[in-house]
Design an enzyme around this catalytic site. Structure first.
Site, PDB file in Angstrom:
ATOM      1  N   GLY A 103       0.813  -1.206   0.000  1.00 15.97           N
ATOM      2  CA  GLY A 103       0.000   0.000   0.000  1.00 15.97           C
ATOM      3  C   GLY A 103       0.846   1.255   0.000  1.00 15.97           C
TER       4      GLY A 103
ATOM      5  CG  ASP B 156      -1.743   5.003 -10.683  1.00 10.77           C
ATOM      6  OD1 ASP B 156      -1.731   6.052 -10.016  1.00 10.77           O
ATOM      7  OD2 ASP B 156      -2.745   4.271 -10.781  1.00 10.77           O
TER       8      ASP B 156
ATOM      9  CG  HIS C 234       0.366   9.701  -5.850  1.00 13.65           C
ATOM     10  ND1 HIS C 234       0.893   8.749  -6.691  1.00 13.65           N
ATOM     11  CD2 HIS C 234      -0.903   9.911  -6.282  1.00 13.65           C
ATOM     12  CE1 HIS C 234      -0.025   8.384  -7.572  1.00 13.65           C
ATOM     13  NE2 HIS C 234      -1.123   9.078  -7.350  1.00 13.65           N
TER      14      HIS C 234
ATOM     15  CG  ASP D  77      -3.894   9.848  -9.250  1.00  7.92           C
ATOM     16  OD1 ASP D  77      -5.077   9.932  -9.619  1.00  7.92           O
ATOM     17  OD2 ASP D  77      -3.444   8.870  -8.634  1.00  7.92           O
TER      18      ASP D  77
END
Length: 230
Positions: free
Chosen positions: A80, A146, A149, A175
């Site tokens: 994650g 992707d 971030h 994004d």
């Protein structure tokens, strides 16, 4: 510029995409598929994705690769990203491994690919993007960024993977928001960096998805193009 020439997306693959956990809207997914299918058909090279999560966008890249007789590679540590950890906005308790207490998206990814019927057309690498990039040597028809971030992760993804996009290939970044109120700015900054390098030009996009195409340049190239055989 990329002019999508691609087979229509099969309804079963679209259904698998929409059923999978993830954050990519359908209109952006269709644009990603079109660009990947076109790049695979033109260059007969694999595509690579940074940031697998549960395989939502992977099914689209794998379908594009399948139709062109190549393969999709997807890279993720499967623990994650920053905003998906406990206490953050995008944390999903269903993705927590009860044995370790850590996020583990591998089983969800495998189910997504199984139900899409695309397991044979995707190669999953479980590892950190920057580490895998140092080992990678093959040219790619498309790189889709992707992953994490944060500024550091996004910059590392660009600098690690942009050099592997073949001339005429596509760099896709997700994004990308020009307004900080809409989302984090790290993807927008690497999008700007890629354009400023002089080795990529605008090739369309949809929503927060930006598509850039690799071109040959006569001046110093910070991302030397890869060609078949390198």
């Amino acid at each position: 510029m990329v002019t999508p020439i691609h087979p229509p997306l099969r309804e079963s693959v679209l259904a698998a995409f929409e059923a999978a956990k993830g954050f990519m809207p359908t209109d952006e997914g269709l644009a990603l598929y079109a660009a990947a299918a076109d790049a695979c058909q033109r260059l007969a090279l694999p595509v690579l994705e940074v940031g697998t999560y549960c395989g939502r966008s992977t099914v689209l890249l794998a379908e594009a690769a399948r139709a062109a007789g190549t393969v999709a590679v997807t890279v993720d540590h499967h623990r994650g990203s920053e905003e998906q950890q406990p206490g953050w906005a995008y944390h999903d308790p269903a993705l927590t491994d009860p044995q370790t207490g850590l996020t583990d998206t591998v089983p969800f990814f495998r189910r997504t690919m199984h139900f899409a019927g695309l397991e044979e057309h995707a190669v999953a690498i479980v590892g950190r993007s920057a580490q895998v990039a140092t080992l990678w040597r093959a040219p790619l028809a498309m790189v889709f960024i992707d992953g994490g971030h944060t500024e550091a992760h996004a910059a590392a993804d660009l600098r690690g993977w942009a050099p592997h996009v073949a001339a005429g290939g596509v760099l896709a970044i997700h994004d990308v928001f020009t307004d900080p109120a809409d989302g984090g700015q790290a993807p927008y900054r690497i999008y700007q960096e890629a354009l400023a390098s002089g080795t990529f030009i605008e090739a369309g996009g949809q929503g927060s998805l930006r598509l850039l195409q690799r071109v040959l340049v006569q001046t110093f190239d910070p991302y030397p193009p890869k060609t078949v055989g390198q």
